[in-house]
Motif scaffolding. Structure first.
Motif, short mmCIF file in Angstrom:
data_model
loop_
_atom_site.label_atom_id
_atom_site.label_comp_id
_atom_site.label_asym_id
_atom_site.label_seq_id
_atom_site.Cartn_x
_atom_site.Cartn_y
_atom_site.Cartn_z
N HIS A 80 -55.19 64.08 21.86
CA HIS A 80 -55.65 62.70 21.73
C HIS A 80 -54.67 61.82 22.49
O HIS A 80 -53.46 61.89 22.24
N GLU A 82 -54.01 58.70 22.54
CA GLU A 82 -53.51 57.43 22.00
C GLU A 82 -51.98 57.44 22.02
O GLU A 82 -51.36 58.46 21.72
N ASP A 84 -49.66 56.55 20.11
CA ASP A 84 -48.84 56.97 18.95
C ASP A 84 -48.54 58.47 19.02
O ASP A 84 -47.67 58.96 18.31
N HIS A 85 -49.27 59.18 19.87
CA HIS A 85 -49.01 60.63 20.04
C HIS A 85 -48.52 60.99 21.43
O HIS A 85 -47.83 61.99 21.59
N HIS A 148 -60.53 60.36 16.73
CA HIS A 148 -60.88 58.98 16.55
C HIS A 148 -61.23 58.26 17.86
O HIS A 148 -61.82 57.18 17.84
FE1 FEO Z 1 -52.91 58.70 15.53
FE2 FEO Z 1 -55.87 57.87 16.97
O1 FEO Z 1 -54.02 58.07 16.92
#
Ligand code: FEO
Length: 401
Positions: A80, A82, A84-85, A148
């Motif tokens: 993913h 995003e 945060d990763h 997500h």
């Molecule tokens: Fe923890 Fe959708 O990122």
């Protein structure tokens, strides 16, 4: 100093936690902190599963170096994109330029949006069911679009019977020593934040979560490694059961969630009396929140939990009072369905907000308005108590206790 944990054969947890963050994604309060989980498989080939948020880059790179134990990095699986990763993806590539990035085609495109390094020569694009053999481990990739973001995939380690689930089965909250759900009282101490995370982050995408659950049902899973929160071993069945409920918008419990705003206390007073009447009629599950005080993410999670909602607010500037207006937007944007809703409106000279709320919510699938609604002009009067009792009786009837 590195801080890595061996969590399985050849497998290390190399993530970290942030306990100073006030709002995750600039939106969600995280009073218990936030963990960013990353994993390193040190097989004949080495595989890094995602990176972490920028806030803990120093710890992450010490961990990665220690877990590699002198080896180079062969693969980085990006579940993913995003940040945060994957905020550190470019930094990882600059240290390990030979590493291949294993991801979907959509992820390749997104990596180009976030970074400037050359992804095309480094990418190994995978599709549903593709396999990566790392020596003694066989990794199978499954697509999980919109759980997500659209580019999401998950990885199943056939050898370890481990699902690397991306954001799915994640939670708010830092890791506090205990890394596994079987080391804590998960249902008592963690489920509420798991629910708040799910409903706010992926609540809108129930259909796509259902598709992922169907794929997961065909796998023999002994451990789930999500990108946030505890690693799950003991509560896989209960977790799947909750995910099935949340993603099908099925209430977990019969109960009444009362969410309100109250400028001078008139609406709050009426709803406190209504709540007491519910309790007098044997309703056990009643929760009340002032939307101008409690963060919407907590109240949304409660709306996913209970069967009935009572929404009470004031007519303000000819519309809906601001914090209720925002909350209605949250309910609609998170696609809440199959709830029984009662409306309590207030207005000192022209109460109109009830009808406006109704028109905003009536498009939500399976929504049932419990009639009659209730109207207050400034404050509840004693001559309205019979009418309020009638409203309460219809709510109790709809609960089918
Ligand atoms: Fe923890 Fe959708 O990122």
């Amino acid at each position: 100093m590195y801080n890595i944990r061996e969590i399985g054969k050849d497998l290390y947890y190399i993530g970290c936690s942030d306990r100073r963050l006030s709002l995750f994604e600039s939106a969600y309060p995280v009073p218990d902190g936030m963990s960013y989980n990353s994993y390193l498989l040190n097989d004949e080939k080495t595989v890094l599963f995602d990176t972490v948020d920028k806030s803990c880059s120093e710890q992450f790179f010490e961990n990665l170096d220690a877990a590699l134990n002198g080896k180079s990095l062969d693969y980085i699986v990006v579940h993913h994109m995003e940040p945060d990763h994957c905020a550190l993806l470019q930094d990882v590539i600059s240290i390990y330029p030979e590493a291949k990035i294993v991801c979907t085609q959509k992820t390749v495109n997104m990596i180009k949006q976030f970074f400037d390094f050359d992804i095309d020569t480094r990418s190994m694009v995978v599709k549903e069911g593709d396999i990566l053999n790392t020596g003694s481990h066989e990794l199978v990739f499954y697509m999980a679009p919109m759980v997500h973001w659209p580019e999401v995939m998950v990885t199943y380690d056939k050898t370890g019977k481990i699902l690397f689930s991306a954001d799915a089965f994640g939670s708010f909250g830092a890791i506090n020593g205990n890394l596994f759900d079987d080391e804590v009282n998960w249902e008592r101490d963690y489920l509420d934040e798991v629910r708040r995370y799910y409903t706010n982050i992926v609540g809108k995408y129930g259909l796509q979560v259902q598709m992922l659950l169907k794929k997961a049902a065909g796998l023999d899973i002994e451990m789930i490694c999500p990108l946030h929160g505890l690693i799950i071993k003991n509560n896989i069945g209960l977790f799947v059961e909750k995910y099935d409920k949340w993603s099908s918008y099925t209430p977990e419990e019969k109960g009444v969630l009362i969410a309100y705003t109250s400028v001078y206390g008139g609406t709050e007073n009426a709803l406190n009396i209504l709540a007491g009447m519910l309790a007098d009629r044997g309703v056990k599950n009643i929760k009340m929140y002032d939307l101008s005080y409690t963060h919407y993410s907590k109240v949304l999670a409660e709306c996913f939990k209970y069967s009935n909602l009572v929404l009470g607010t004031t007519t303000y500037n000819g519309g809906i009072f601001e914090s209720m207006q925002n909350f209605i937007h949250v309910l609609v944007s998170h696609n809440l369905q199959n709830r029984k809703i009662s409306l309590v409106e207030n207005g000192s000279w022209a109460p109109v907000c009830g009808g406006q709320i109704k028109s905003l919510l009536e498009g939500l699938k399976g929504t049932e308005f419990i009639e009659p609604g209730f109207c207050i002009k400034s404050t509840l009067k004693s001559n309205q108590l019979d009418e309020l009792e009638n409203v309460v009786n219809t709510i109790v009837k709809s609960l089918e206790l």
